[in-house]
Each structure stands twice: as C-alpha cells, then as structure tokens.
Design an enzyme around this catalytic site. Structure first.
Site, PDB file in Angstrom:
ATOM      1  NE  ARG A  63      -1.681  -2.534   2.737  1.00 58.15           N
ATOM      2  CZ  ARG A  63      -2.018  -3.783   2.431  1.00 58.15           C
ATOM      3  NH1 ARG A  63      -3.220  -4.022   1.964  1.00 58.15           N
ATOM      4  NH2 ARG A  63      -1.197  -4.789   2.604  1.00 58.15           N
ATOM      5  CB  THR A  64       3.299   2.594   2.451  1.00 68.03           C
ATOM      6  OG1 THR A  64       2.474   2.066   3.488  1.00 68.03           O
ATOM      7  CG2 THR A  64       3.810   3.960   2.851  1.00 68.03           C
ATOM      8  CE  LYS A  91      26.498  -4.703  -5.521  1.00 63.84           C
ATOM      9  NZ  LYS A  91      26.801  -3.597  -6.437  1.00 63.84           N
ATOM     10  NE  ARG A 113       6.763   0.582   5.362  1.00 59.55           N
ATOM     11  CZ  ARG A 113       5.539   0.076   5.209  1.00 59.55           C
ATOM     12  NH1 ARG A 113       5.394  -1.191   4.864  1.00 59.55           N
ATOM     13  NH2 ARG A 113       4.478   0.823   5.375  1.00 59.55           N
ATOM     14  CG  HIS A 141       2.859   3.902   8.779  1.00 58.19           C
ATOM     15  ND1 HIS A 141       3.120   4.674   7.666  1.00 58.19           N
ATOM     16  CD2 HIS A 141       2.407   2.704   8.304  1.00 58.19           C
ATOM     17  CE1 HIS A 141       2.842   3.968   6.575  1.00 58.19           C
ATOM     18  NE2 HIS A 141       2.408   2.775   6.934  1.00 58.19           N
TER      19      HIS A 141
HETATM   20  N1   CP Z   1      -0.529   0.024   5.790  1.00 52.45           N
HETATM   21  C1   CP Z   1       0.689  -0.302   5.321  1.00 52.45           C
HETATM   22  O1   CP Z   1       1.701   0.265   5.729  1.00 52.45           O
HETATM   23  O2   CP Z   1       0.672  -1.289   4.375  1.00 52.45           O
HETATM   24  P1   CP Z   1       1.931  -1.738   3.519  1.00 52.45           P
HETATM   25  O3   CP Z   1       2.880  -2.453   4.451  1.00 52.45           O
HETATM   26  O4   CP Z   1       1.373  -2.661   2.456  1.00 52.45           O
HETATM   27  O5   CP Z   1       2.576  -0.534   2.966  1.00 52.45           O
END
Ligand code: CP
Length: 318
Positions: A63-64, A91, A113, A141
């Site tokens: 999603r993100t 590496k 992330r 988040h």
């Molecule tokens: N909600 C969320 O962070 O989903 P993803 O891990 O698929 O990005």
C-alpha cells in the site's frame, strides 16, 4: 479551500507528534483537493513536474510504496523505487551512504521505510531533500495516521469527543502509536485492548484508557481500529496460539455489535484474516479498509505537494 496560515514547505514528515493541529488540518484539507484529481478522467495535475522522489524501502510494502509512487506520478513528479533487496544494501552499504548516494542524484524527496525505530530521524539529519517516514520499526507511520483521520472525517465523524478503540498488538504497532498521538491531539477518547504481553508498560502515559477485555474497549465505539499482529517483529510466545488470539481478541461480528451501529472499522492492512479480524468483518459495510487505501493516495499526494512546493497553486484545483 481557505488560505492556509501554516506552511509545510521543505518540512520532513517523521511522526504526527511534531505536527500541530493546524498543520494536520492543512494536510487533510489538501488531501480532499487531491482526491478530486484522482477522480478525473486524466489523473494528472503536474504541479510537481521537474521534482524527483525516491522511494527507499528496507521492508516490504504494497500500500504505502505503491501509493507514494502513484501520488508522485499523478502530480507529474519522477518517481524511482529502490527495493533494498536488489540494491547495494545487500553488498553492505550503510544507511548513511545510501542516503548520501540517492541525494547526490538531485532528488527532492526521500520516502523511506525501515525496520529500525529512529531510522527516518537519522536520515532526515543527514539528507537535504525532504524525508517522509513511511514507517520506522514500531515507532511511527505518519501517512497512515493521516489517511486514517481523513477516512474517519470523510465518513462524517469528527474526532473530537469520539470513542476510538484500538485493538490488538499495541506493543509492536507503529500504527497504534501514531493513531494514539494523533487522535488524542484531536480531542478523541482513545481506548486500547489486547494481550497484556503486547501492551507497552507505560501505555497510560499516552492518555489512553487500557482494557483487559476487548468488549469493554469496543462498547459504544465510533471507530474500531484493528491492528495487524506483527508476526515479523515480535518474539514467539507472546500469545498462546493464533486460535486462542482469535477467540479472545479477534474482531468478529458478535463483538462488533457492541460498538455504535455506524461504527467505522479500520485496518491498515495487510489483514491476517481469521486472526485479528474475521472474514465477515473485513468485508462488512462498516469496514473502511479499501477506502483507507484509496485515501492513502490522496493523503500522500497532499504530503508531497505541501512539502515539495509548499502547496502553491492549490486554488487552481477544481
Ligand atoms: N498500511 C501499510 O503500511 O501497508 P503496507 O505495508 O502494504 O505498505
């Protein structure tokens, strides 16, 4: 949209604690404008033409990552995805060097992330481009918190005074931490429940009410936010078995009947169906789960638009 009195131009977005109520309002109002662009036949409003965005993901995401990519593309930016499994990270390149490397390519934003709490703050200290935290370990988040708020308000519920229930793995959930920070800031009454082995010992200092029984948290709730069991983060043995978890803490139709009739069910995904949420609840009319995904694109468009060009030209969207 009223003229903004605050600006997010050039700001790193690392968590929701560091955004004021006015800044959150600006993002949510801008996201509503961005959603109009998503509904156009030709989903292109090239306000970010000439800007480049690097999605740097050290953890899996559907999603993100996809929504940040689409958000940038709908606004005309160039977007590059770096998946660490196929990058020089394998590496042995350290985070500092990876940040400096992508920065040298003249990118304007790094969306990152990372599995370690504080990684986004560290990146923001090093990087000159805008850094947007797309999830750092169990810490924060922010874009998820914003899209959850947007979804709740779009469903006609103001956050102020509302009963919000957050259920499940609070300890390892960056979504729980983020939503607790945001919802308490917006004046909501936040309740949490889950296994005590998955509850931070200082949770009450965050201004929430803790319940041992899920039913007590859900009773009369306006919103039920079901957390994913973070199997990749937690040690083994924090609850007896998936079956026991589903029986005691899982959100099913019977438990949901305790909430308000118009309760909004949130889940940030991916769902462990049959574990923290039943199949029926995941698909029920009160579930806003797919709307959350759609709103994720609008909110991420707003974040890129506001941080990269300070929201210039917003009056032209209509
Ligand atoms: N909600 C969320 O962070 O989903 P993803 O891990 O698929 O990005």
């Amino acid at each position: 949209m009223a003229k903004a009195t605050v600006s997010l131009s050039g700001r790193d977005i690392l968590d929701l604690e560091s955004l004021s109520v006015e800044e959150i309002e600006l993002i949510l109002q801008t996201a509503a404008e961005m959603k109009k662009i998503m509904k156009m036949d030709i989903k292109k409003a090239p306000y970010l033409r000439g800007k480049s965005i690097i999605n740097l993901f050290y953890e899996p995401s559907t999603r993100t990552r996809t929504s940040f990519e689409l958000a940038g593309k709908y606004l005309g930016a160039d977007v590059v995805n770096v998946t660490t499994a196929s990058s020089s990270v394998v590496k042995g390149e350290c985070l500092r060097d990876t940040i400096l490397t992508v920065q040298s390519m003249a990118c304007d934003a790094i969306v990152m992330r990372h599995p370690i709490e504080g990684a986004a703050v560290y990146a923001a200290d090093i990087a000159t481009p805008v850094v947007i935290n797309a999830g750092d370990g169990a810490h924060a988040h922010p874009s998820q918190g914003l899209l959850d708020m947007f979804t709740i308000r779009e469903n006609g519920k103001d956050l102020k005074g509302m009963k919000m229930a957050i259920i499940g793995d609070i300890l390892y959930s960056r979504v729980a931490r983020t939503n607790i920070a945001a919802w308490t800031k917006m004046g909501a009454d936040v309740h949490v429940a889950g296994p005590m082995t998955l509850m931070p010992h200082d949770i009450e200092t965050l201004g929430v009410t803790v319940h041992k029984r899920v039913e007590d948290a859900i009773e009369g709730a306006d919103v039920v936010d079901v957390l994913r069991i973070q199997l990749e983060r937690q040690q083994k043995g924090l609850f007896p078995s998936p079956r026991e978890y589903a029986r005691i803490f899982g959100i099913n139709e019977n438990r949901l009947k305790l909430a308000k009739e118009d309760v909004i069910v949130l889940h940030s995904g991916p769902m462990n169906r049959g574990l923290e949420i039943s199949w029926e609840v995941g698909y029920c009319d009160n579930a806003a789960i797919r709307i959350q995904v759609q709103n994720g694109v609008a909110v991420r468009m707003a974040l890129l638009f506001l941080t990269l060009i300070g929201g210039k030209y917003i009056e032209n969207i209509d």
